[in-house]
Scaffold this motif. Sequence first.
Motif, PDB file in Angstrom:
ATOM      1  N   ILE A  75      -2.309  -0.972 -12.586  1.00 16.25           N
ATOM      2  CA  ILE A  75      -3.713  -0.797 -12.211  1.00 16.25           C
ATOM      3  C   ILE A  75      -4.624  -1.615 -13.114  1.00 16.25           C
ATOM      4  O   ILE A  75      -5.585  -2.230 -12.665  1.00 16.25           O
ATOM      5  CB  ILE A  75      -4.070   0.697 -12.254  1.00 16.25           C
ATOM      6  CG1 ILE A  75      -3.449   1.360 -11.041  1.00 16.25           C
ATOM      7  CG2 ILE A  75      -5.567   0.915 -12.272  1.00 16.25           C
ATOM      8  CD1 ILE A  75      -3.481   2.835 -11.070  1.00 16.25           C
ATOM      9  N   THR A 122       4.481   6.485 -15.858  1.00 12.21           N
ATOM     10  CA  THR A 122       3.015   6.414 -15.887  1.00 12.21           C
ATOM     11  C   THR A 122       2.546   5.140 -16.592  1.00 12.21           C
ATOM     12  O   THR A 122       1.522   4.574 -16.227  1.00 12.21           O
ATOM     13  CB  THR A 122       2.420   7.643 -16.590  1.00 12.21           C
ATOM     14  OG1 THR A 122       3.094   7.848 -17.819  1.00 12.21           O
ATOM     15  CG2 THR A 122       2.544   8.867 -15.742  1.00 12.21           C
ATOM     16  N   LEU A 137       2.593   2.395 -14.049  1.00  8.26           N
ATOM     17  CA  LEU A 137       1.474   2.536 -13.113  1.00  8.26           C
ATOM     18  C   LEU A 137       0.169   2.096 -13.776  1.00  8.26           C
ATOM     19  O   LEU A 137      -0.640   1.365 -13.184  1.00  8.26           O
ATOM     20  CB  LEU A 137       1.377   3.986 -12.635  1.00  8.26           C
ATOM     21  CG  LEU A 137       0.282   4.264 -11.616  1.00  8.26           C
ATOM     22  CD1 LEU A 137       0.511   3.456 -10.364  1.00  8.26           C
ATOM     23  CD2 LEU A 137       0.229   5.746 -11.280  1.00  8.26           C
ATOM     24  N   GLY A 158      -3.364   7.916 -20.200  1.00 12.01           N
ATOM     25  CA  GLY A 158      -4.181   8.759 -19.332  1.00 12.01           C
ATOM     26  C   GLY A 158      -5.573   8.182 -19.150  1.00 12.01           C
ATOM     27  O   GLY A 158      -6.081   8.084 -18.032  1.00 12.01           O
ATOM     28  N   VAL A 159      -6.176   7.775 -20.273  1.00  7.59           N
ATOM     29  CA  VAL A 159      -7.526   7.211 -20.194  1.00  7.59           C
ATOM     30  C   VAL A 159      -7.525   5.940 -19.353  1.00  7.59           C
ATOM     31  O   VAL A 159      -8.394   5.734 -18.501  1.00  7.59           O
ATOM     32  CB  VAL A 159      -8.073   6.944 -21.612  1.00  7.59           C
ATOM     33  CG1 VAL A 159      -9.366   6.146 -21.541  1.00  7.59           C
ATOM     34  CG2 VAL A 159      -8.292   8.248 -22.336  1.00  7.59           C
ATOM     35  N   GLY A 203      -8.734   3.669 -12.453  1.00  9.35           N
ATOM     36  CA  GLY A 203      -8.903   4.158 -11.083  1.00  9.35           C
ATOM     37  C   GLY A 203     -10.361   4.249 -10.684  1.00  9.35           C
ATOM     38  O   GLY A 203     -10.720   4.046  -9.521  1.00  9.35           O
ATOM     39  N   VAL A 204     -11.238   4.561 -11.653  1.00 14.29           N
ATOM     40  CA  VAL A 204     -12.645   4.773 -11.326  1.00 14.29           C
ATOM     41  C   VAL A 204     -13.430   3.464 -11.340  1.00 14.29           C
ATOM     42  O   VAL A 204     -14.159   3.151 -10.402  1.00 14.29           O
ATOM     43  CB  VAL A 204     -13.284   5.771 -12.317  1.00 14.29           C
ATOM     44  CG1 VAL A 204     -14.783   5.854 -12.083  1.00 14.29           C
ATOM     45  CG2 VAL A 204     -12.650   7.140 -12.165  1.00 14.29           C
ATOM     46  N   ARG A 249     -11.673  -1.636  -9.932  1.00  9.27           N
ATOM     47  CA  ARG A 249     -10.876  -1.466  -8.719  1.00  9.27           C
ATOM     48  C   ARG A 249      -9.786  -2.509  -8.605  1.00  9.27           C
ATOM     49  O   ARG A 249      -8.670  -2.218  -8.256  1.00  9.27           O
ATOM     50  CB  ARG A 249     -11.778  -1.499  -7.475  1.00  9.27           C
ATOM     51  CG  ARG A 249     -12.650  -0.315  -7.336  1.00  9.27           C
ATOM     52  CD  ARG A 249     -11.813   0.978  -7.320  1.00  9.27           C
ATOM     53  NE  ARG A 249     -10.861   0.992  -6.225  1.00  9.27           N
ATOM     54  CZ  ARG A 249     -11.177   1.314  -4.995  1.00  9.27           C
ATOM     55  NH1 ARG A 249     -12.406   1.661  -4.704  1.00  9.27           N
ATOM     56  NH2 ARG A 249     -10.261   1.321  -4.059  1.00  9.27           N
ATOM     57  N   LEU A 264      -5.537   5.164 -16.942  1.00 12.81           N
ATOM     58  CA  LEU A 264      -5.377   5.499 -15.520  1.00 12.81           C
ATOM     59  C   LEU A 264      -6.699   5.963 -14.926  1.00 12.81           C
ATOM     60  O   LEU A 264      -7.073   5.570 -13.820  1.00 12.81           O
ATOM     61  CB  LEU A 264      -4.312   6.586 -15.343  1.00 12.81           C
ATOM     62  CG  LEU A 264      -2.871   6.116 -15.459  1.00 12.81           C
ATOM     63  CD1 LEU A 264      -1.925   7.294 -15.446  1.00 12.81           C
ATOM     64  CD2 LEU A 264      -2.537   5.179 -14.313  1.00 12.81           C
ATOM     65  N   ILE A 265      -7.414   6.814 -15.664  1.00 11.48           N
ATOM     66  CA  ILE A 265      -8.677   7.330 -15.125  1.00 11.48           C
ATOM     67  C   ILE A 265      -9.716   6.213 -15.028  1.00 11.48           C
ATOM     68  O   ILE A 265     -10.300   5.973 -13.972  1.00 11.48           O
ATOM     69  CB  ILE A 265      -9.218   8.473 -16.001  1.00 11.48           C
ATOM     70  CG1 ILE A 265      -8.244   9.653 -15.984  1.00 11.48           C
ATOM     71  CG2 ILE A 265     -10.585   8.923 -15.506  1.00 11.48           C
ATOM     72  CD1 ILE A 265      -8.676  10.805 -16.848  1.00 11.48           C
ATOM     73  N   LEU A 317       2.520   4.247  -2.071  1.00 15.01           N
ATOM     74  CA  LEU A 317       2.485   4.882  -3.392  1.00 15.01           C
ATOM     75  C   LEU A 317       3.886   5.300  -3.812  1.00 15.01           C
ATOM     76  O   LEU A 317       4.153   6.478  -3.985  1.00 15.01           O
ATOM     77  CB  LEU A 317       1.574   6.096  -3.365  1.00 15.01           C
ATOM     78  CG  LEU A 317       0.111   5.871  -3.734  1.00 15.01           C
ATOM     79  CD1 LEU A 317      -0.691   7.116  -3.377  1.00 15.01           C
ATOM     80  CD2 LEU A 317      -0.037   5.572  -5.199  1.00 15.01           C
ATOM     81  N   VAL A 348      -2.302   9.722 -24.503  1.00 14.40           N
ATOM     82  CA  VAL A 348      -3.750   9.839 -24.338  1.00 14.40           C
ATOM     83  C   VAL A 348      -4.315   8.522 -23.813  1.00 14.40           C
ATOM     84  O   VAL A 348      -5.101   8.501 -22.856  1.00 14.40           O
ATOM     85  CB  VAL A 348      -4.403  10.222 -25.680  1.00 14.40           C
ATOM     86  CG1 VAL A 348      -5.922  10.273 -25.532  1.00 14.40           C
ATOM     87  CG2 VAL A 348      -3.872  11.554 -26.171  1.00 14.40           C
ATOM     88  N   GLY A 389       0.793  -1.221   0.000  1.00 15.58           N
ATOM     89  CA  GLY A 389       0.000   0.000   0.000  1.00 15.58           C
ATOM     90  C   GLY A 389       0.826   1.271   0.000  1.00 15.58           C
ATOM     91  O   GLY A 389       0.374   2.306   0.467  1.00 15.58           O
TER      92      GLY A 389
END
Lengths: 285, 596
Positions: free
Chosen positions: B255, B248, B251, B291-292, B298-299, B302, B294-295, B62, B288, B60
Amino acid sequence: MTIIWGGLALGAVYALVAVGYNIVFISSKTFNFAQAQLMMVGTFVAHTGLVTLRLPVALVVLMATAAVMAVAAVEERLAIRPVGDPEAVLVTTLGAAVLLNGLTQLVWGGQPLTVPFFGGDQVLELLGGRVYPVEIALVVVAVALVVLFTWFSRRFVTGLALLAMAEDREAAMLRGIDVRRLAFWTFAASGALAGLLGVFVGPKTFAVATLGASLALKGFVVVAIGGFGSMPGTLVGGLVVGLVEALAARHLGSEYASISVFAVLIAILLVRPSGLFVRTRERAV
Amino acid sequence: MALWRRLRALPTWILPVALGAVLLMLPVLGLDFSASRQIQLACILALLVSGLNLSLGYAGELALGQAAMYAAGAYTAGMLSAAGHTDIAVQLAASGLVVLAVGLLTGVAGLRLGSWSLAMTSFFLVLLVPDVLAVFAGRTGGRNGLSGILGPTLFGRPLDPTGFYLVIGVVLVAWFAVMRNIVVSRHGVALRVLKQSPVLASSMGISAFRMKLLAYALGAIPAGLAGALFANLDLYVSPEAFGFTLATTVLAASILGGTTSVYGALAGAAVMQFGPSQSSRFQEFALVFTGVFLIVGGVLVRGGLADLARKAVTRLDRAAGLTPQPASGTEGTADIPPIKGATLAVEDVSKAFGGNRALDGVNFRAAPGRVTALIGPNGSGKTTLLNMVCGFYRTDSGRILLDGERLEGATPHRVARAGVARTFQTPSIPDGVTVLEAVAAGRYSTDRASVLSAVLRLPGFRRVRRADREEAERMLALVGMGHLRGERASALPLGMRRLLEVARSLIAAPGVLLLDEAASGLDEDEVDRLAELIRRIRAAGGTVVLVEHNFRLVLDLADDIVVLAHGQVIAQGPPAEIETNPRVLGEYLGAAQEVA
C-alpha cells in the motif's frame, strides 16, 4: 462431555466476536477487522483492574467498557470514517488491529496474563462433564446477547433505524435518520460491548497479545457460517466452530484444531457462499 | 528543464535497468555484512510485495496469503537442500512450480468468494502454516524449524556470499521484467478491466474467474522464489518467519509503494525493511509502525509512492512543455468495414424475481442491417431483458437464440464470445489505462496471445499487439476520437465515454450490438453523432438493439420498435405504426387517451 463443554465455551467466545462483527456490519456494511483486538484490549484492562489494582468487579466492568468504547470511537474517527470504499476499510481496520496488537505488547508485554473470573473457579460437575463457572457464563452471555439484540432491534426506534440503515442506507437517510451519527454510536457501542465481554472472555483465554489474530479469524468463520448480519446465525456458527475445534484437538491432535475449522469454512463457503441464514440475491448489473 | 526533456526522450525502461545494474554492482563497491543482508532481505520482501500487487493492485483481489506461499517456497527449497539438492537454480524452479500449484489449488477454492471472505480465508491460510508444518513434523522439523539446509551451489560450484547476493539480484531483476511485461501488455489491461468490474470483464468475453486465477497464481510465483532465496540466506527456516506479522508487513509495503504499480513494490519494501523492521531497538515498535502505515496509507495516500512519482512526472512534463497539445478532432470519417450481423431471437422469455414478474412471455427478433429499439417506461423490463440476453440472469422459461444457437444458460463471457457486445447505462471504463488501450481491450477474447508470449515478447504477441493498435486506431477514428488516443480513459466526459464504449464493442466485430440507454446524458450534438454512428453500423450490416428513452431518437433511427410495459410486449412494428398506437401513447408517453 468435558470436551463438549470446553468446545461450547470456546464457540461462545467466537460467537461474541461475531456478534461484534455483525453489529458493525449491520450499521455500516463494513467489516471491522479489529473487533477481536478490541475484545483483547478489554481482557487486558480487566487484568489490570482485577489483578494489578485489585478493584471491585463492578468498577472493573465499567472501566473495561469505557476504555474500549473510547478506543473504538477513536478507531471509527481515524480509520473508518475518512475512508470511502469498503475494501480500503478492510486495510485500515487491519491496520488498527495490528496497531492495537503492537500497543498492547508494549504496555502489557508478550506473556499471557491471568484474568480471574468473579464467579469463582471451582470446577462443577454437569451432565457427566467437568465445567468451569466462566464457561457456563460465556454460553449464557452469548445466547442472552443474541436474544437481547433481536428483541432490541424489533422493539425500539433506534433498532428499527438500524435495520432500515442496513437495508438501504440512502433510503434511511431520506427518512431522516442521521446515518453517520448512528453508525458512529453503533461502532462505539460495539466497542463498549467488546470491553464488557473482555471481563468474561479473559478468564477463558487469558489476556495475551496473540489472542487477536486467532479470535478474529475464528469469529469470521462463525459469521461466514451464520451469514453476514444474521444474529441467530452467530449462535449456530459458534456452536459448530467451537465443537469442531474442541473435538478435532481431542481426537486428531492439537495441530488439527485450526485445520479442521478451516476445512469447515471452505466447505461452507463453497456450498453456501452467503452463509446458512442469509438468502442469496441474484446478481444485478 | 532541458535536462528533463533529454531524460524523457530515453525509453522508460532505462531507469529500472540502470537501477538493477547498480543493485548488482553494489558488492563490488564494498558492502559490510549487515548492509548486504538488509538489501537482500529488502529484495526478498520486494518479490513478495510485487506478487501481492499483481493480485491485489491489478486484479483487485484481496488475497493476502502471500506469507503462506512464501512458506511453501522456503520449505520446498529447504527440504530439497537438506536432501542434498543444493543447486539454487533447481530449488528456484521447484519452489516456483510448487507454489504455482498451491496457488492454483487454493485459488480455485478461494476466488469464488467475494472481497472480505477472500481476505479472511487467505489470512486464515497464513495462520495455518505452523499447524500444517507440525502435521508433517517428520519432514519439516515442525515448530522447531527446519535445520540442516546446506549451502547453495550453482551449476555444481558452491556460491560465496557475493555470488548469492548476485543470484538474489538477478532473480529480482528478472521477475520485475516479467511483471512489467505482463502489466503493460493486453493482459495487464484485461486485469484492470476485471478490477473495474467483473460484469464488464465477462461482457467483453473475458472469463472473470480465469483472469482472477491467473493473477493469483502468477502472483504466487515471486513469493515462491522469495521463499527459496530466504531459505538459502539463513540456511534455517522456522514457522515464526511466516506469520501474521509478515503478512501485514507485505500488505503495508504494497500500500505504501502503491498497489497498482510495478516498481512501487521496491520502494514500499525498502521503506518497510529499512524502517520498522530495521534494528532490534525498534523491533517492539515494528507492529505499531506497520499498523500506522496501514491506516495512514489506506486513508491518505490512495496510490502510494508510485502515484506521487507519477504525479511528479506529469508535472515536470507539463513544465517542460512535453504534454502533447490535443489536435482538433477528426470527425468520424473512417469507413466501417462490412459487419456480419447475426439474428437475435427472443422467444417466449419469462423471468420472475420472487413474486415480481419482470418479464412475461416476451418475443422479439432483431435482424442484421436493422436497428431494433426496445422502449418502455421505467421498470418495464428492458434492462432485465438485456441482462438476460447477456447471460447475467437465468431465464425461467423461453429461448434466446443467436443465429439459431441457444444463448440462454450460457455464462456471460461465453455469450460475449458468441458475438454479443454491449454498452452500459453508466459507462464502465477501467481506471489507469489510455483511451487506445481501453478500446483495444475489446479484442481480448477475439484475438488471443498467451501470457507467456507477452512475457517473452514473442512474435505472436507482437503481431497481436500491432493488430490491437491498428484496429483500435481505426475504431477511434470511426467515432471521431482519434485525437484523444493518449488520454486517460476514465477521465473523459460522459459523452466521450459512451462513444468509447461503442468503439470498444465494435472492435470485436460483434454479431449483435446492444446499446443500453446510450443517448442518456448526451448533449444534442453528441446525440447526433451517436445517431450517425448507429446509422453507419446498420449500413455496414450490423445488428443493433437500442434500449432508449429518447422517443424522438428512437422514431428517427429504429426500423423496428418493441414496446414493453409491465414485462410484456404491448406493441411491435415500424416507427410510423408505433407513433400512432393508442396503447403505446397511453402507457409510455403518458398521453391522455383522447389524443388517439
